[in-house]
Design a protein around this motif. Structure first.
Motif, PDB file in Angstrom:
ATOM      1  N   PHE A 456       0.834  -1.204   0.000  1.00 19.40           N
ATOM      2  CA  PHE A 456       0.000   0.000   0.000  1.00 19.40           C
ATOM      3  C   PHE A 456       0.864   1.248   0.000  1.00 19.40           C
ATOM      4  O   PHE A 456       2.008   1.241   0.462  1.00 19.40           O
ATOM      5  CB  PHE A 456      -0.964   0.020   1.192  1.00 19.40           C
ATOM      6  N   ILE A 457       0.312   2.313  -0.542  1.00 17.43           N
ATOM      7  CA  ILE A 457       0.944   3.629  -0.513  1.00 17.43           C
ATOM      8  C   ILE A 457       0.288   4.436   0.608  1.00 17.43           C
ATOM      9  O   ILE A 457      -0.945   4.464   0.713  1.00 17.43           O
ATOM     10  CB  ILE A 457       0.762   4.356  -1.866  1.00 17.43           C
ATOM     11  N   PRO A 458       1.058   5.089   1.470  1.00 18.61           N
ATOM     12  CA  PRO A 458       0.457   5.887   2.541  1.00 18.61           C
ATOM     13  C   PRO A 458      -0.457   6.974   1.988  1.00 18.61           C
ATOM     14  O   PRO A 458      -0.129   7.646   1.002  1.00 18.61           O
ATOM     15  CB  PRO A 458       1.675   6.507   3.244  1.00 18.61           C
ATOM     16  N   ARG A 469      -6.154  16.076   0.579  1.00 19.29           N
ATOM     17  CA  ARG A 469      -5.780  14.675   0.356  1.00 19.29           C
ATOM     18  C   ARG A 469      -4.264  14.627   0.128  1.00 19.29           C
ATOM     19  O   ARG A 469      -3.699  15.542  -0.470  1.00 19.29           O
ATOM     20  CB  ARG A 469      -6.464  14.087  -0.871  1.00 19.29           C
ATOM     21  N   TYR A 470      -3.640  13.527   0.556  1.00 21.03           N
ATOM     22  CA  TYR A 470      -2.190  13.391   0.407  1.00 21.03           C
ATOM     23  C   TYR A 470      -1.864  11.924   0.210  1.00 21.03           C
ATOM     24  O   TYR A 470      -2.437  11.055   0.882  1.00 21.03           O
ATOM     25  CB  TYR A 470      -1.491  13.931   1.650  1.00 21.03           C
ATOM     26  N   CYS A 471      -0.929  11.634  -0.685  1.00 19.60           N
ATOM     27  CA  CYS A 471      -0.450  10.261  -0.834  1.00 19.60           C
ATOM     28  C   CYS A 471       1.055  10.267  -1.048  1.00 19.60           C
ATOM     29  O   CYS A 471       1.634  11.254  -1.502  1.00 19.60           O
ATOM     30  CB  CYS A 471      -1.145   9.555  -2.000  1.00 19.60           C
ATOM     31  N   GLY A 472       1.666   9.128  -0.731  1.00 17.14           N
ATOM     32  CA  GLY A 472       3.113   9.002  -0.842  1.00 17.14           C
ATOM     33  C   GLY A 472       3.807   9.360   0.447  1.00 17.14           C
ATOM     34  O   GLY A 472       3.192   9.464   1.509  1.00 17.14           O
ATOM     35  N   ASN A 473       5.116   9.568   0.350  1.00 19.64           N
ATOM     36  CA  ASN A 473       5.915   9.933   1.521  1.00 19.64           C
ATOM     37  C   ASN A 473       7.263  10.436   1.022  1.00 19.64           C
ATOM     38  O   ASN A 473       7.684  10.102  -0.093  1.00 19.64           O
ATOM     39  CB  ASN A 473       6.093   8.732   2.451  1.00 19.64           C
ATOM     40  N   THR A 474       7.930  11.221   1.848  1.00 22.80           N
ATOM     41  CA  THR A 474       9.227  11.777   1.434  1.00 22.80           C
ATOM     42  C   THR A 474      10.290  11.517   2.497  1.00 22.80           C
ATOM     43  O   THR A 474      10.849  12.444   3.084  1.00 22.80           O
ATOM     44  CB  THR A 474       9.107  13.296   1.179  1.00 22.80           C
ATOM     45  N   PRO A 475      10.614  10.231   2.751  1.00 27.65           N
ATOM     46  CA  PRO A 475      11.589   9.924   3.802  1.00 27.65           C
ATOM     47  C   PRO A 475      12.979  10.450   3.494  1.00 27.65           C
ATOM     48  O   PRO A 475      13.784  10.650   4.408  1.00 27.65           O
ATOM     49  CB  PRO A 475      11.568   8.390   3.856  1.00 27.65           C
ATOM     50  N   ASN A 476      13.272  10.676   2.232  1.00 25.38           N
ATOM     51  CA  ASN A 476      14.572  11.223   1.840  1.00 25.38           C
ATOM     52  C   ASN A 476      14.455  12.669   1.351  1.00 25.38           C
ATOM     53  O   ASN A 476      15.324  13.172   0.643  1.00 25.38           O
ATOM     54  CB  ASN A 476      15.188  10.347   0.746  1.00 25.38           C
ATOM     55  N   GLY A 477      13.363  13.314   1.752  1.00 28.79           N
ATOM     56  CA  GLY A 477      13.171  14.712   1.421  1.00 28.79           C
ATOM     57  C   GLY A 477      12.628  14.922   0.010  1.00 28.79           C
ATOM     58  O   GLY A 477      12.440  13.974  -0.752  1.00 28.79           O
ATOM     59  N   VAL A 502       8.272  11.744  -8.765  1.00 29.70           N
ATOM     60  CA  VAL A 502       7.225  12.309  -7.905  1.00 29.70           C
ATOM     61  C   VAL A 502       7.109  11.409  -6.673  1.00 29.70           C
ATOM     62  O   VAL A 502       6.740  10.236  -6.779  1.00 29.70           O
ATOM     63  CB  VAL A 502       5.878  12.384  -8.640  1.00 29.70           C
ATOM     64  N   ALA A 503       7.440  11.968  -5.511  1.00 27.79           N
ATOM     65  CA  ALA A 503       7.449  11.190  -4.274  1.00 27.79           C
ATOM     66  C   ALA A 503       6.126  11.267  -3.527  1.00 27.79           C
ATOM     67  O   ALA A 503       5.755  10.333  -2.805  1.00 27.79           O
ATOM     68  CB  ALA A 503       8.576  11.672  -3.356  1.00 27.79           C
ATOM     69  N   ALA A 504       5.414  12.383  -3.675  1.00 26.43           N
ATOM     70  CA  ALA A 504       4.162  12.569  -2.948  1.00 26.43           C
ATOM     71  C   ALA A 504       3.276  13.532  -3.735  1.00 26.43           C
ATOM     72  O   ALA A 504       3.758  14.334  -4.541  1.00 26.43           O
ATOM     73  CB  ALA A 504       4.417  13.109  -1.543  1.00 26.43           C
ATOM     74  N   VAL A 505       1.975  13.431  -3.486  1.00 29.08           N
ATOM     75  CA  VAL A 505       0.998  14.290  -4.144  1.00 29.08           C
ATOM     76  C   VAL A 505      -0.006  14.769  -3.104  1.00 29.08           C
ATOM     77  O   VAL A 505      -0.464  13.990  -2.266  1.00 29.08           O
ATOM     78  CB  VAL A 505       0.242  13.547  -5.266  1.00 29.08           C
TER      79      VAL A 505
END
Length: 549
Positions: A456-458, A469-477, A502-505
């Motif tokens: 799953f995508i967060p 609304r938000y999806c994805g994550n940016t653990p490495n910025g 694209v890491a997050a939207v």
């Protein structure tokens, strides 16, 4: 009793694969069904998501037969109606399609059609040697227990929670300040009794991993064959003068916290309220107090814009303008020095002082400065080495490193993230949906040993003067932000990129862009930064069947 109901204004079905359409039914006031075409077959099902009632005609159909809600990412199997991804608990109802006399009918009972869901039957008389013990009663626990009983697990399930009520929809505490646990409960007490799920109100004091036993403050001991650690987070308190000693300074995590805040607010309007922290929780509670309770609210934040670290200043200021329209005032770039007592009641707060010399009068203060993993009961346990932030390291199945038959989910779990730009980076994500999906993943592992971890995508959502609304994550910025739409009208899509990925939207008023992006990310098919800059529209891309993460 099932009857046939005619779909209004439909003589034949001409949907193509991947298409869907909502139809009204004759003979049922307000009755609707959704027709979805997948794999050359048309399916009739409930028209609304079973989570918060979003119209599924706005949802996303995937190549592997999933229907994802545009609002909060709940996902259903098109063929069965079963829940695939959280936060929905109940499945969709499915209906037989009948074509006759130049018209289309569905066969079903009126109550089920109106309810727009299929009732679950998780009744169970536990049997066998398996004993699952769960520490905590939050979102992860809901996903776990639903997944276990829904997946046919027949063993004992004991949930040990500090909160004296069944698991609740905690997201509504900050968004709506609802003080009644019964209005927030996911399931009734009767449901848990019938499902053979024992909910114990107690505090876990220690775990003996060698003998597989959990001990509580009341002196009781609970043996386990599988242990799931899901205690959630503990809100942070400001370690500054006045904050630990004065009354009317509140944290927000539980129903009693909401009760205390509302009691301090009282019936009068225009109370001076200072919210410290421009976090998601801080912003939500400030917005609720100002817009719904008509109070005089000021947010103090350390960044130059609300949520700047996560969302960027440009997007953060969209939220700021939204809340300002509702009457919230902001003091950004502020650093708190102390709290001082009221001149009329010395036991209670009267003002918050900032290091720049600003004094903010306060009848009450709410702290929204984050949480820390609630793992204090594990600090002296030799078998576990807590990470620097107090969390537990797990693998992709949420199994705790170095321990057998022990899992960690939710706010305390740091796990390898394999979404875009993640590359297995150890990540801790404090999202309601992540915890619940992790719970479902562990339930699958327990019920079906050897099964692959849930993919799953967060996703998350937040009330920021509009529905984010938000999806994805940016653990490495992230190193760039592409903003599309009409941000001046709070209608936008924000793409957070690192390099060309694209890491997050994030989005407002642009459904179903975010949830479709989550499905594309899950399959390694999310358009690149260059694609987005060149005008590629996420909504024009089909969602294939193959999952890549």
């Amino acid at each position: 009793m099932a009857k046939e109901y005619k779909l209004k204004d439909l003589q034949s079905i001409n949907l193509k694969n991947g298409e869907k359409k909502e139809y009204e039914l004759e003979g049922i006031e307000g009755g609707k069904v959704l027709l979805v075409r997948h794999a050359d077959k048309t399916h009739a099902m409930s028209s609304n998501c079973t989570h918060y009632g979003a119209p599924l005609k706005l949802g996303v159909v995937t190549g592997d037969g999933r229907l994802t809600c545009a609002w909060h990412g709940a996902c259903f199997d098109i063929a069965t109606g079963d829940v695939e991804d959280s936060p929905a608990l109940d499945p969709l109802a499915k209906f037989e399609i009948v074509e006759k006399d130049g018209a289309i009918y569905v066969k079903g009972d009126e109550a089920t059609i109106k309810a727009s869901r299929r009732s679950v039957n998780h009744k169970c008389s536990p049997a066998g040697a398996e004993k699952v013990v769960v520490v905590g009663g939050g979102s992860g626990t809901v996903g776990l227990t639903e997944g276990l009983r829904g997946g046919g697990f027949k063993g004992d399930i004991t949930v040990i929670s500090r909160e004296p009520y069944p698991p609740i929809d905690r997201t509504k505490l900050s968004k709506a300040l609802i003080p009644d646990a019964s209005k927030l409960a996911w399931r009734t007490a009767e449901y848990y009794d019938e499902a053979g799920i024992n909910i114990v109100t107690d505090n876990v004091s220690s775990v003996d991993f060698a003998s597989k036993k959990v001990s509580t403050d009341s002196g009781k001991t609970y043996p386990y064959t599988k242990l799931i650690l899901a205690p959630g987070g503990t809100p942070n308190m400001l370690p500054l003068p006045g904050f630990k000693d004065l009354g009317n300074i509140f944290l927000l995590r539980t129903v009693p916290d909401v009760e205390a805040i509302l009691s301090a607010v009282g019936d009068a309007k225009g109370k001076k309220i200072v919210v410290i922290g421009s976090s998601f929780i801080g912003m939500e509670v400030a917005n609720c107090l100002a817009s719904q309770k008509e109070q005089n609210v000021t947010i103090v934040g350390m960044e130059s814009a609300p949520l700047e670290r996560v969302m960027g200043a440009e997007v953060g200021n969209i939220f700021r303008k939204n809340l300002e329209k509702n009457g919230v005032k902001f003091h950004m770039g502020g650093s708190v020095e102390k709290a001082t007592p009221s001149s009329s009641e010395s036991s209670k707060v009267g003002a918050v002082h900032l290091k720049d010399g600003t004094t903010l009068e306060a009848d009450l203060v709410v702290l929204g400065i984050g949480v820390k993993p609630a793992t204090q009961f594990l600090q002296s346990t030799k078998e576990i080495e807590l990470m620097k932030d107090g969390s537990l390291q797990t693998d992709e199945s949420f199994a705790v490193k170095g321990l057998k038959d022990v899992y960690a989910i939710g706010d305390i779990a740091t796990y390898p993230y394999h979404g875009p730009t993640g590359n297995g980076t150890l990540t801790r994500i404090e999202h309601w949906n992540v915890a619940q999906n992790a719970g479902r993943s562990v339930a699958k592992t327990i019920s079906y040993p050897g099964s692959k971890p849930k993919s799953f995508i967060p996703t998350f959502w937040s009330a920021q003067g509009g529905q984010l609304r938000y999806c994805g994550n940016t653990p490495n910025g992230w190193d760039d932000l592409i903003l599309k739409g009409e941000p001046e009208n709070s209608k936008f899509v924000a793409y957070y990129t690192k390099g060309d990925t694209v890491a997050a939207v994030a989005s407002m008023m642009m459904d179903p862009v975010t949830m479709k992006s989550a499905e594309l990310m899950r399959r390694g098919k999310m358009p690149s930064k260059s694609d987005i800059q060149n005008g590629v529209n996420v909504l024009d891309i089909g969602v294939p069947a193959e999952v890549k993460i």
